[in-house]
Design a protein around this motif. Sequence first.
Motif, PDB file in Angstrom:
ATOM      1  N   VAL A 164       0.917  -0.915   0.322  1.00 43.52           N
ATOM      2  CA  VAL A 164       0.096  -0.084  -0.061  1.00 43.52           C
ATOM      3  C   VAL A 164       0.818   1.394   0.397  1.00 43.52           C
ATOM      4  CG1 VAL A 164      -1.575   1.400   1.044  1.00 43.52           C
ATOM      5  CG2 VAL A 164      -1.947  -1.305   0.907  1.00 43.52           C
ATOM      6  N   GLY A 165       2.061   1.044   0.949  1.00 41.30           N
ATOM      7  CA  GLY A 165       2.768   2.213   0.914  1.00 41.30           C
ATOM      8  C   GLY A 165       3.587   2.458  -0.735  1.00 41.30           C
ATOM      9  N   GLN A 185      -1.026   9.379  -0.421  1.00 42.79           N
ATOM     10  CA  GLN A 185      -2.205   8.684  -0.128  1.00 42.79           C
ATOM     11  C   GLN A 185      -3.455   8.739  -0.511  1.00 42.79           C
ATOM     12  OE1 GLN A 185      -1.684   8.210   4.178  1.00 42.79           O
ATOM     13  NE2 GLN A 185      -0.293   6.500   4.229  1.00 42.79           N
ATOM     14  N   SER A 220      -2.024   1.198   6.067  1.00 40.06           N
ATOM     15  CA  SER A 220      -0.747   1.521   5.478  1.00 40.06           C
ATOM     16  C   SER A 220      -0.161   1.252   6.259  1.00 40.06           C
ATOM     17  CB  SER A 220      -0.366   2.480   5.042  1.00 40.06           C
ATOM     18  OG  SER A 220      -0.477   3.583   5.225  1.00 40.06           O
TER      19      SER A 220
END
Length: 79
Positions: free
Chosen positions: A10-11, A20, A38
């Motif tokens: 996710v990061g 984000q 994250s």
Amino acid sequence: MSIRVMARNVGRAAEMVGGQRNLALRLKVPLELVQQWSRGEAEPPARVFLQLADILKTEMLSAYGDIRFGGKPALFRRR
């Protein structure tokens, strides 16, 4: 897949799309969910996992070139 690996992905996806907030917009989910994912506080649903995989693949291919089809990595392209 472990939640730590998912949080890392996710990061990475967030970095590739500009943060984000941009990732949340692209995934059509609230920013708070992306932040939880994250941090490893929650695991994204399968639909989001597949979208993340697609983002990572697409962004990496555009950055490095698709060598399978004769593309050259950006580092080796003539300008």
